[in-house]
Design a protein around this motif. Structure first.
Motif, PDB file in Angstrom:
ATOM      1  N   ALA A  83       1.118  -1.102  -0.053  1.00 18.40           N
ATOM      2  CA  ALA A  83      -0.031  -0.096   0.074  1.00 18.40           C
ATOM      3  C   ALA A  83       0.790   1.317  -0.159  1.00 18.40           C
ATOM      4  O   ALA A  83       1.524   1.478   0.787  1.00 18.40           O
ATOM      5  CB  ALA A  83      -1.154  -0.018   1.181  1.00 18.40           C
ATOM      6  N   ASP A  84       0.948   1.944  -1.207  1.00 18.53           N
ATOM      7  CA  ASP A  84       1.824   3.106  -1.382  1.00 18.53           C
ATOM      8  C   ASP A  84       1.031   4.174  -1.877  1.00 18.53           C
ATOM      9  O   ASP A  84       0.294   4.094  -2.693  1.00 18.53           O
ATOM     10  CB  ASP A  84       2.932   2.821  -2.173  1.00 18.53           C
ATOM     11  N   TYR A  85       1.403   5.538  -1.338  1.00 19.59           N
ATOM     12  CA  TYR A  85       0.869   6.675  -1.829  1.00 19.59           C
ATOM     13  C   TYR A  85       1.964   7.568  -2.596  1.00 19.59           C
ATOM     14  O   TYR A  85       3.181   7.625  -2.166  1.00 19.59           O
ATOM     15  CB  TYR A  85       0.484   7.737  -0.569  1.00 19.59           C
ATOM     16  N   LEU A  86       1.916   7.686  -3.737  1.00 20.51           N
ATOM     17  CA  LEU A  86       2.718   7.868  -4.632  1.00 20.51           C
ATOM     18  C   LEU A  86       2.577   9.305  -5.142  1.00 20.51           C
ATOM     19  O   LEU A  86       2.689   9.686  -6.415  1.00 20.51           O
ATOM     20  CB  LEU A  86       2.881   6.971  -5.927  1.00 20.51           C
ATOM     21  N   GLY A  87       2.086  10.500  -4.398  1.00 19.18           N
ATOM     22  CA  GLY A  87       1.875  11.709  -4.924  1.00 19.18           C
ATOM     23  C   GLY A  87       0.361  11.798  -5.491  1.00 19.18           C
ATOM     24  O   GLY A  87      -0.524  11.875  -4.980  1.00 19.18           O
ATOM     25  N   ASP A  88       0.668  11.891  -6.780  1.00 20.97           N
ATOM     26  CA  ASP A  88      -0.847  11.626  -7.683  1.00 20.97           C
ATOM     27  C   ASP A  88      -1.525  10.318  -7.915  1.00 20.97           C
ATOM     28  O   ASP A  88      -2.594  10.318  -8.673  1.00 20.97           O
ATOM     29  CB  ASP A  88      -0.470  12.363  -9.013  1.00 20.97           C
ATOM     30  N   ARG A  89      -1.067   9.513  -7.382  1.00 25.57           N
ATOM     31  CA  ARG A  89      -1.823   8.170  -7.364  1.00 25.57           C
ATOM     32  C   ARG A  89      -1.208   7.293  -6.441  1.00 25.57           C
ATOM     33  O   ARG A  89      -0.238   7.817  -5.451  1.00 25.57           O
ATOM     34  CB  ARG A  89      -1.110   7.436  -8.819  1.00 25.57           C
ATOM     35  N   ALA A  90      -1.664   5.980  -6.229  1.00 18.29           N
ATOM     36  CA  ALA A  90      -1.545   5.155  -5.008  1.00 18.29           C
ATOM     37  C   ALA A  90      -1.708   3.912  -5.536  1.00 18.29           C
ATOM     38  O   ALA A  90      -2.164   3.499  -6.683  1.00 18.29           O
ATOM     39  CB  ALA A  90      -2.823   5.299  -4.052  1.00 18.29           C
ATOM     40  N   GLY A  91      -0.724   2.844  -5.018  1.00 17.32           N
ATOM     41  CA  GLY A  91      -0.414   1.733  -5.628  1.00 17.32           C
ATOM     42  C   GLY A  91      -0.910   0.545  -4.395  1.00 17.32           C
ATOM     43  O   GLY A  91      -0.323   0.775  -3.448  1.00 17.32           O
ATOM     44  N   PHE A  92      -1.346  -0.543  -4.863  1.00 14.60           N
ATOM     45  CA  PHE A  92      -1.877  -1.666  -3.907  1.00 14.60           C
ATOM     46  C   PHE A  92      -1.603  -3.008  -4.393  1.00 14.60           C
ATOM     47  O   PHE A  92      -1.686  -3.076  -5.620  1.00 14.60           O
ATOM     48  CB  PHE A  92      -3.166  -1.406  -3.339  1.00 14.60           C
ATOM     49  N   THR A 110      -5.743   6.625  -9.844  1.00 13.09           N
ATOM     50  CA  THR A 110      -5.321   8.027  -9.988  1.00 13.09           C
ATOM     51  C   THR A 110      -6.911   8.807 -10.023  1.00 13.09           C
ATOM     52  O   THR A 110      -7.851   8.230  -9.793  1.00 13.09           O
ATOM     53  CB  THR A 110      -4.863   8.435 -11.208  1.00 13.09           C
ATOM     54  N   GLU A 111      -6.964   9.825 -10.254  1.00 14.61           N
ATOM     55  CA  GLU A 111      -8.084  10.748 -10.158  1.00 14.61           C
ATOM     56  C   GLU A 111      -8.995  10.363 -11.407  1.00 14.61           C
ATOM     57  O   GLU A 111     -10.121  10.652 -11.632  1.00 14.61           O
ATOM     58  CB  GLU A 111      -7.951  12.202 -10.088  1.00 14.61           C
ATOM     59  N   THR A 112      -8.444   9.878 -12.450  1.00 12.57           N
ATOM     60  CA  THR A 112      -9.272   9.441 -13.755  1.00 12.57           C
ATOM     61  C   THR A 112      -9.329   8.092 -13.805  1.00 12.57           C
ATOM     62  O   THR A 112     -10.050   7.579 -14.848  1.00 12.57           O
ATOM     63  CB  THR A 112      -8.463  10.145 -14.972  1.00 12.57           C
ATOM     64  N   PHE A 113      -8.350   7.359 -13.184  1.00 11.46           N
ATOM     65  CA  PHE A 113      -8.599   5.628 -13.846  1.00 11.46           C
ATOM     66  C   PHE A 113      -7.986   4.760 -12.788  1.00 11.46           C
ATOM     67  O   PHE A 113      -7.387   5.127 -11.666  1.00 11.46           O
ATOM     68  CB  PHE A 113      -7.829   5.481 -15.103  1.00 11.46           C
ATOM     69  N   LEU A 114      -8.599   3.725 -12.799  1.00 15.16           N
ATOM     70  CA  LEU A 114      -7.962   2.645 -12.152  1.00 15.16           C
ATOM     71  C   LEU A 114      -7.383   1.409 -12.974  1.00 15.16           C
ATOM     72  O   LEU A 114      -8.518   0.846 -13.585  1.00 15.16           O
ATOM     73  CB  LEU A 114      -8.863   2.270 -10.931  1.00 15.16           C
ATOM     74  N   ALA A 115      -6.244   1.164 -12.828  1.00 11.95           N
ATOM     75  CA  ALA A 115      -5.611   0.005 -13.733  1.00 11.95           C
ATOM     76  C   ALA A 115      -5.243  -1.122 -12.568  1.00 11.95           C
ATOM     77  O   ALA A 115      -4.602  -1.160 -11.438  1.00 11.95           O
ATOM     78  CB  ALA A 115      -4.549   0.458 -14.359  1.00 11.95           C
ATOM     79  N   ARG A 136     -22.657   2.604  -8.176  1.00 13.45           N
ATOM     80  CA  ARG A 136     -22.607   4.004  -8.986  1.00 13.45           C
ATOM     81  C   ARG A 136     -21.393   4.939  -8.417  1.00 13.45           C
ATOM     82  O   ARG A 136     -21.712   5.901  -8.067  1.00 13.45           O
ATOM     83  CB  ARG A 136     -23.617   4.562  -9.234  1.00 13.45           C
ATOM     84  N   PRO A 137     -20.134   4.232  -8.118  1.00 13.93           N
ATOM     85  CA  PRO A 137     -18.926   5.299  -7.747  1.00 13.93           C
ATOM     86  C   PRO A 137     -18.764   6.354  -8.454  1.00 13.93           C
ATOM     87  O   PRO A 137     -18.821   6.446  -9.571  1.00 13.93           O
ATOM     88  CB  PRO A 137     -18.008   4.082  -7.486  1.00 13.93           C
ATOM     89  N   ALA A 138     -18.398   7.521  -7.610  1.00 14.64           N
ATOM     90  CA  ALA A 138     -18.252   8.854  -8.273  1.00 14.64           C
ATOM     91  C   ALA A 138     -16.839   8.796  -9.027  1.00 14.64           C
ATOM     92  O   ALA A 138     -16.983   9.848  -9.884  1.00 14.64           O
ATOM     93  CB  ALA A 138     -18.463   9.846  -7.294  1.00 14.64           C
ATOM     94  N   ASP A 139     -16.072   8.001  -8.384  1.00 12.69           N
ATOM     95  CA  ASP A 139     -14.642   8.379  -9.158  1.00 12.69           C
ATOM     96  C   ASP A 139     -13.639   6.947  -8.852  1.00 12.69           C
ATOM     97  O   ASP A 139     -14.434   6.099  -8.016  1.00 12.69           O
ATOM     98  CB  ASP A 139     -13.901   9.515  -8.306  1.00 12.69           C
ATOM     99  N   PRO A 140     -12.740   6.887  -9.374  1.00 17.96           N
ATOM    100  CA  PRO A 140     -11.750   5.689  -9.375  1.00 17.96           C
ATOM    101  C   PRO A 140     -11.422   5.273  -7.976  1.00 17.96           C
ATOM    102  O   PRO A 140     -11.334   4.247  -7.478  1.00 17.96           O
ATOM    103  CB  PRO A 140     -10.407   6.127 -10.246  1.00 17.96           C
ATOM    104  N   VAL A 141     -11.307   6.337  -6.972  1.00 15.17           N
ATOM    105  CA  VAL A 141     -10.902   6.294  -5.758  1.00 15.17           C
ATOM    106  C   VAL A 141     -12.110   5.318  -4.825  1.00 15.17           C
ATOM    107  O   VAL A 141     -11.837   4.477  -4.189  1.00 15.17           O
ATOM    108  CB  VAL A 141     -10.668   7.225  -4.994  1.00 15.17           C
TER     109      VAL A 141
END
Length: 336
Positions: A83-92, A110-115, A136-141
Protein backbone atom coordinates in the motif's frame (compact mmCIF):
# COMPACT_ATOMS: atom_id res chain seq x y z
CA UNK A 1 -2.94 -11.25 -21.69
CA UNK A 2 -6.69 -10.51 -21.49
CA UNK A 3 -7.64 -6.83 -21.17
CA UNK A 4 -11.08 -5.72 -19.96
CA UNK A 5 -12.17 -2.09 -20.02
CA UNK A 6 -15.04 -0.98 -17.78
CA UNK A 7 -16.73 2.18 -19.00
CA UNK A 8 -18.03 4.35 -16.17
CA UNK A 9 -20.54 5.40 -15.05
CA UNK A 10 -22.42 2.88 -17.25
CA UNK A 11 -20.34 -0.02 -15.81
CA UNK A 12 -20.22 -1.84 -19.14
CA UNK A 13 -17.45 -4.40 -19.64
CA UNK A 14 -15.62 -4.63 -22.95
CA UNK A 15 -12.87 -7.03 -23.97
CA UNK A 16 -10.18 -5.23 -25.92
CA UNK A 17 -6.44 -5.14 -26.50
CA UNK A 18 -3.63 -3.30 -24.73
CA UNK A 19 -3.40 -0.55 -27.38
CA UNK A 20 -7.06 0.48 -27.06
CA UNK A 21 -6.87 0.26 -23.27
CA UNK A 22 -3.86 2.56 -23.39
CA UNK A 23 -5.80 5.13 -25.43
CA UNK A 24 -8.79 4.95 -23.09
CA UNK A 25 -6.55 5.50 -20.06
CA UNK A 26 -5.09 8.59 -21.67
CA UNK A 27 -8.38 10.11 -22.90
CA UNK A 28 -11.36 9.05 -20.75
CA UNK A 29 -12.07 11.04 -17.58
CA UNK A 30 -13.24 7.92 -15.68
CA UNK A 31 -12.26 4.46 -16.83
CA UNK A 32 -11.30 1.11 -15.29
CA UNK A 33 -8.88 -1.30 -16.92
CA UNK A 34 -8.38 -4.88 -15.78
CA UNK A 35 -5.56 -7.08 -17.10
CA UNK A 36 -5.61 -10.85 -16.63
CA UNK A 37 -2.23 -12.53 -16.93
CA UNK A 38 -1.74 -16.30 -17.24
CA UNK A 39 -1.05 -18.34 -14.15
CA UNK A 40 2.59 -18.64 -13.10
CA UNK A 41 3.96 -21.87 -14.65
CA UNK A 42 4.86 -24.60 -12.21
CA UNK A 43 8.56 -25.42 -11.68
CA UNK A 44 9.73 -27.69 -14.46
CA UNK A 45 6.94 -26.56 -16.83
CA UNK A 46 7.46 -25.51 -20.45
CA UNK A 47 10.40 -23.09 -20.58
CA UNK A 48 8.90 -21.13 -23.47
CA UNK A 49 5.63 -20.57 -21.58
CA UNK A 50 7.60 -19.36 -18.55
CA UNK A 51 9.59 -16.91 -20.66
CA UNK A 52 6.42 -15.55 -22.32
CA UNK A 53 4.79 -15.06 -18.92
CA UNK A 54 7.83 -13.21 -17.62
CA UNK A 55 7.92 -10.96 -20.70
CA UNK A 56 4.23 -10.09 -20.26
CA UNK A 57 4.61 -9.12 -16.63
CA UNK A 58 7.63 -6.93 -17.43
CA UNK A 59 5.79 -5.05 -20.20
CA UNK A 60 2.26 -4.69 -18.76
CA UNK A 61 2.87 -1.17 -17.39
CA UNK A 62 4.46 -0.08 -20.69
CA UNK A 63 1.61 -1.56 -22.72
CA UNK A 64 -0.93 0.41 -20.69
CA UNK A 65 1.09 3.61 -21.05
CA UNK A 66 1.63 4.03 -17.33
CA UNK A 67 4.52 5.97 -15.92
CA UNK A 68 6.78 3.08 -14.88
CA UNK A 69 8.53 5.05 -12.14
CA UNK A 70 7.95 3.26 -8.83
CA UNK A 71 5.83 0.67 -10.66
CA UNK A 72 8.41 -2.09 -11.05
CA UNK A 73 6.20 -4.29 -8.86
CA UNK A 74 3.09 -3.86 -11.03
CA UNK A 75 2.16 -7.30 -12.41
CA UNK A 76 5.18 -9.06 -10.89
CA UNK A 77 4.53 -12.57 -9.63
CA UNK A 78 4.81 -13.41 -5.91
CA UNK A 79 4.67 -9.75 -4.88
CA UNK A 80 3.80 -9.31 -1.16
CA UNK A 81 0.93 -7.07 0.00
CA UNK A 82 1.59 -3.40 -0.65
CA UNK A 83 0.00 0.00 0.00
CA UNK A 84 1.85 3.07 -1.28
CA UNK A 85 0.83 6.69 -1.78
CA UNK A 86 2.80 8.02 -4.73
CA UNK A 87 1.77 11.68 -4.91
CA UNK A 88 -0.82 11.82 -7.73
CA UNK A 89 -1.56 8.10 -7.52
CA UNK A 90 -1.64 5.19 -5.13
CA UNK A 91 -0.52 1.60 -5.58
CA UNK A 92 -1.81 -1.51 -3.88
CA UNK A 93 -1.18 -5.25 -3.92
CA UNK A 94 -4.46 -6.60 -2.54
CA UNK A 95 -4.83 -10.20 -1.27
CA UNK A 96 -8.07 -11.90 -2.29
CA UNK A 97 -9.35 -15.37 -1.35
CA UNK A 98 -10.10 -17.29 -4.54
CA UNK A 99 -11.34 -20.77 -3.64
CA UNK A 100 -8.65 -22.60 -1.72
CA UNK A 101 -5.94 -20.17 -2.84
CA UNK A 102 -5.07 -16.59 -1.95
CA UNK A 103 -4.21 -14.49 -4.99
CA UNK A 104 -3.12 -10.87 -5.33
CA UNK A 105 -4.60 -8.03 -7.38
CA UNK A 106 -2.19 -5.24 -8.29
CA UNK A 107 -3.96 -1.88 -8.55
CA UNK A 108 -2.89 1.65 -9.48
CA UNK A 109 -5.44 4.42 -8.96
CA UNK A 110 -5.47 8.08 -9.92
CA UNK A 111 -8.20 10.72 -10.17
CA UNK A 112 -9.13 9.50 -13.68
CA UNK A 113 -8.52 5.76 -13.85
CA UNK A 114 -7.98 2.54 -11.95
CA UNK A 115 -5.76 -0.10 -13.56
CA UNK A 116 -5.47 -3.60 -12.10
CA UNK A 117 -3.45 -6.69 -12.92
CA UNK A 118 -4.05 -10.21 -11.64
CA UNK A 119 -3.36 -13.83 -12.50
CA UNK A 120 -6.31 -16.11 -13.08
CA UNK A 121 -9.97 -15.19 -12.58
CA UNK A 122 -9.97 -12.86 -9.61
CA UNK A 123 -10.05 -9.35 -11.01
CA UNK A 124 -12.50 -6.50 -11.45
CA UNK A 125 -14.56 -8.44 -13.98
CA UNK A 126 -15.32 -11.12 -11.38
CA UNK A 127 -15.45 -9.15 -8.12
CA UNK A 128 -17.18 -5.86 -8.94
CA UNK A 129 -19.76 -6.02 -11.81
CA UNK A 130 -22.85 -6.00 -9.57
CA UNK A 131 -21.29 -3.61 -7.06
CA UNK A 132 -20.41 -1.13 -9.81
CA UNK A 133 -23.96 -1.16 -11.18
CA UNK A 134 -25.62 -0.79 -7.78
CA UNK A 135 -23.18 1.54 -6.01
CA UNK A 136 -22.47 3.86 -8.96
CA UNK A 137 -19.10 5.11 -7.58
CA UNK A 138 -18.33 8.73 -8.28
CA UNK A 139 -14.63 8.35 -9.10
CA UNK A 140 -11.83 5.75 -9.37
CA UNK A 141 -10.93 6.17 -5.69
CA UNK A 142 -14.46 5.09 -4.72
CA UNK A 143 -14.02 2.07 -7.02
CA UNK A 144 -10.77 1.28 -5.21
CA UNK A 145 -12.60 1.20 -1.87
CA UNK A 146 -15.23 -1.08 -3.44
CA UNK A 147 -12.40 -3.39 -4.53
CA UNK A 148 -10.87 -3.29 -1.05
CA UNK A 149 -14.28 -4.09 0.46
CA UNK A 150 -14.76 -7.06 -1.87
CA UNK A 151 -11.31 -8.33 -0.91
CA UNK A 152 -12.23 -8.11 2.79
CA UNK A 153 -15.52 -9.85 1.99
CA UNK A 154 -13.66 -12.79 0.44
CA UNK A 155 -11.64 -13.18 3.66
CA UNK A 156 -14.78 -12.86 5.81
CA UNK A 157 -16.64 -15.53 3.83
CA UNK A 158 -13.68 -17.90 3.99
CA UNK A 159 -13.27 -17.37 7.75
CA UNK A 160 -16.97 -17.85 8.53
CA UNK A 161 -17.19 -20.97 6.35
CA UNK A 162 -14.15 -22.50 8.06
CA UNK A 163 -15.48 -21.49 11.51
CA UNK A 164 -18.80 -23.23 10.91
CA UNK A 165 -17.04 -26.36 9.67
CA UNK A 166 -14.81 -26.34 12.76
CA UNK A 167 -17.82 -26.14 15.07
CA UNK A 168 -19.54 -28.99 13.21
CA UNK A 169 -16.41 -31.13 13.53
CA UNK A 170 -16.24 -30.39 17.24
CA UNK A 171 -19.86 -31.46 17.68
CA UNK A 172 -19.33 -34.63 15.63
CA UNK A 173 -16.27 -35.71 17.60
CA UNK A 174 -18.29 -35.77 20.83
CA UNK A 175 -20.70 -38.21 19.18
CA UNK A 176 -18.16 -40.38 17.35
CA UNK A 177 -14.45 -39.73 17.20
CA UNK A 178 -12.35 -40.81 14.20
CA UNK A 179 -8.82 -40.01 12.94
CA UNK A 180 -10.15 -38.20 9.87
CA UNK A 181 -11.35 -35.37 12.10
CA UNK A 182 -7.78 -34.62 13.16
CA UNK A 183 -6.66 -34.33 9.54
CA UNK A 184 -9.52 -31.96 8.72
CA UNK A 185 -8.88 -29.86 11.83
CA UNK A 186 -5.23 -29.59 10.83
CA UNK A 187 -6.30 -28.35 7.38
CA UNK A 188 -8.65 -25.77 8.93
CA UNK A 189 -5.94 -24.61 11.31
CA UNK A 190 -3.57 -24.11 8.40
CA UNK A 191 -6.35 -22.25 6.55
CA UNK A 192 -6.79 -19.85 9.47
CA UNK A 193 -3.04 -19.28 9.64
CA UNK A 194 -2.88 -18.46 5.91
CA UNK A 195 -5.81 -16.04 6.13
CA UNK A 196 -4.18 -14.27 9.06
CA UNK A 197 -0.74 -14.32 7.43
CA UNK A 198 -1.94 -12.57 4.26
CA UNK A 199 -4.54 -10.18 5.66
CA UNK A 200 -2.86 -8.71 8.73
CA UNK A 201 0.24 -7.25 6.98
CA UNK A 202 -2.01 -5.72 4.30
CA UNK A 203 -4.28 -4.12 6.90
CA UNK A 204 -1.31 -2.68 8.75
CA UNK A 205 0.04 -1.16 5.54
CA UNK A 206 -3.30 0.31 4.47
CA UNK A 207 -3.98 1.67 7.97
CA UNK A 208 -0.67 3.49 7.88
CA UNK A 209 -1.31 5.00 4.44
CA UNK A 210 -4.96 5.90 5.07
CA UNK A 211 -4.26 7.41 8.48
CA UNK A 212 -1.54 9.58 6.97
CA UNK A 213 -3.86 10.69 4.16
CA UNK A 214 -6.76 11.46 6.54
CA UNK A 215 -4.49 13.81 8.44
CA UNK A 216 -4.09 15.88 5.28
CA UNK A 217 -6.59 18.76 4.95
CA UNK A 218 -6.77 18.11 1.19
CA UNK A 219 -8.29 14.67 1.70
CA UNK A 220 -12.06 15.00 0.97
CA UNK A 221 -14.59 14.19 3.68
CA UNK A 222 -16.29 11.56 1.51
CA UNK A 223 -13.04 9.67 1.10
CA UNK A 224 -12.32 9.96 4.81
CA UNK A 225 -15.65 8.25 5.46
CA UNK A 226 -14.79 5.45 3.02
CA UNK A 227 -11.38 5.05 4.63
CA UNK A 228 -12.85 4.81 8.13
CA UNK A 229 -15.42 2.26 6.99
CA UNK A 230 -12.68 0.16 5.41
CA UNK A 231 -10.55 0.30 8.56
CA UNK A 232 -13.51 -0.73 10.72
CA UNK A 233 -14.40 -3.59 8.35
CA UNK A 234 -10.77 -4.71 8.30
CA UNK A 235 -10.64 -4.97 12.09
CA UNK A 236 -13.90 -6.94 12.14
CA UNK A 237 -12.66 -9.39 9.50
CA UNK A 238 -9.38 -9.81 11.36
CA UNK A 239 -11.39 -10.55 14.52
CA UNK A 240 -13.34 -13.23 12.58
CA UNK A 241 -10.08 -14.87 11.52
CA UNK A 242 -8.74 -14.76 15.07
CA UNK A 243 -12.01 -16.36 16.24
CA UNK A 244 -11.40 -19.11 13.69
CA UNK A 245 -7.90 -19.64 15.06
CA UNK A 246 -9.25 -19.85 18.60
CA UNK A 247 -11.98 -22.29 17.49
CA UNK A 248 -9.46 -24.62 15.86
CA UNK A 249 -7.29 -24.56 18.99
CA UNK A 250 -10.34 -25.31 21.12
CA UNK A 251 -11.36 -28.18 18.84
CA UNK A 252 -7.89 -29.71 19.09
CA UNK A 253 -8.06 -29.38 22.89
CA UNK A 254 -11.46 -31.09 22.91
CA UNK A 255 -10.13 -33.92 20.78
CA UNK A 256 -7.15 -34.36 23.12
CA UNK A 257 -9.49 -34.39 26.12
CA UNK A 258 -11.61 -37.11 24.54
CA UNK A 259 -8.53 -39.21 23.81
CA UNK A 260 -7.28 -38.73 27.37
CA UNK A 261 -10.69 -39.72 28.77
CA UNK A 262 -10.73 -42.91 26.70
CA UNK A 263 -7.21 -43.77 27.83
CA UNK A 264 -8.21 -43.25 31.47
CA UNK A 265 -11.14 -45.62 30.96
CA UNK A 266 -8.85 -48.26 29.49
CA UNK A 267 -6.44 -47.91 32.41
CA UNK A 268 -9.30 -48.27 34.90
CA UNK A 269 -10.51 -51.46 33.21
CA UNK A 270 -6.99 -52.86 33.20
CA UNK A 271 -6.81 -52.13 36.93
CA UNK A 272 -10.02 -54.10 37.55
CA UNK A 273 -8.76 -57.03 35.47
CA UNK A 274 -5.53 -56.95 37.47
CA UNK A 275 -7.50 -57.07 40.74
CA UNK A 276 -9.20 -60.24 39.52
CA UNK A 277 -6.25 -62.09 38.04
CA UNK A 278 -3.33 -61.06 40.24
CA UNK A 279 -4.61 -63.08 43.27
CA UNK A 280 -5.12 -66.06 41.00
CA UNK A 281 -1.56 -65.76 39.74
CA UNK A 282 -0.32 -65.50 43.32
CA UNK A 283 -2.24 -68.59 44.45
CA UNK A 284 -1.07 -70.54 41.41
CA UNK A 285 2.52 -69.66 42.16
CA UNK A 286 2.11 -70.33 45.89
CA UNK A 287 0.60 -73.77 45.55
CA UNK A 288 3.02 -74.61 42.79
CA UNK A 289 5.92 -74.45 45.23
CA UNK A 290 7.12 -77.76 46.61
CA UNK A 291 7.77 -77.25 50.35
CA UNK A 292 7.11 -79.34 53.48
CA UNK A 293 3.73 -77.86 54.49
CA UNK A 294 2.14 -78.65 51.16
CA UNK A 295 3.54 -82.15 50.97
CA UNK A 296 2.95 -83.16 54.60
CA UNK A 297 -0.18 -81.31 55.79
CA UNK A 298 -2.40 -81.18 52.70
CA UNK A 299 -3.05 -84.83 52.49
CA UNK A 300 -6.21 -84.80 50.34
CA UNK A 301 -7.36 -83.18 47.11
CA UNK A 302 -10.40 -81.66 48.88
CA UNK A 303 -8.20 -79.66 51.22
CA UNK A 304 -6.19 -78.36 48.29
CA UNK A 305 -9.28 -77.19 46.34
CA UNK A 306 -10.81 -75.70 49.46
CA UNK A 307 -7.79 -73.54 50.09
CA UNK A 308 -7.25 -72.63 46.43
CA UNK A 309 -10.85 -71.77 45.52
CA UNK A 310 -11.71 -70.38 48.95
CA UNK A 311 -8.78 -67.98 49.03
CA UNK A 312 -9.49 -66.86 45.45
CA UNK A 313 -13.17 -66.21 46.22
CA UNK A 314 -12.29 -64.39 49.44
CA UNK A 315 -9.83 -62.11 47.66
CA UNK A 316 -12.38 -61.33 44.90
CA UNK A 317 -15.10 -60.47 47.40
CA UNK A 318 -12.80 -58.20 49.37
CA UNK A 319 -11.53 -56.52 46.17
CA UNK A 320 -15.03 -55.88 44.82
CA UNK A 321 -16.12 -54.48 48.18
CA UNK A 322 -13.15 -52.09 48.21
CA UNK A 323 -13.92 -50.98 44.63
CA UNK A 324 -17.54 -50.36 45.53
CA UNK A 325 -16.66 -48.41 48.65
CA UNK A 326 -14.21 -46.20 46.74
CA UNK A 327 -16.89 -45.51 44.01
CA UNK A 328 -14.69 -46.72 41.19
CA UNK A 329 -17.65 -48.52 39.58
CA UNK A 330 -19.70 -45.30 39.55
CA UNK A 331 -16.93 -43.35 37.85
CA UNK A 332 -16.60 -46.06 35.19
CA UNK A 333 -20.36 -46.00 34.50
CA UNK A 334 -20.35 -42.21 34.25
CA UNK A 335 -17.38 -42.39 31.86
CA UNK A 336 -19.26 -44.86 29.63
Amino acid sequence: MIVTVVSMPEATLTRTDAAEARDRLAQDPFVLVDVELPEVPEPGADVRAAEESEAEERSVADRLGLDTENLDWFGRADEPPRADYLGDRAGFVIPVVNGERIVHIHAVVTETFLASVHRGQAGLGHLLPLALRHERPADPVAVLFLLLGEALGSFRRAAVEALLETEELEDDMFEERNPGQVARLSSLRRRSALLHHFLRPFLELTDEVLTRRMMSPSFPEQRQRLAREFQTSGRLVLADIESLQEATRRAFASYSSLVAGEQNGVINRLAIVSVIFLPLSFLTGFFGMNFTFLTDKLASRDEFWLLAVGLQALVLVVSLYVLHRTRVWRRLREGD
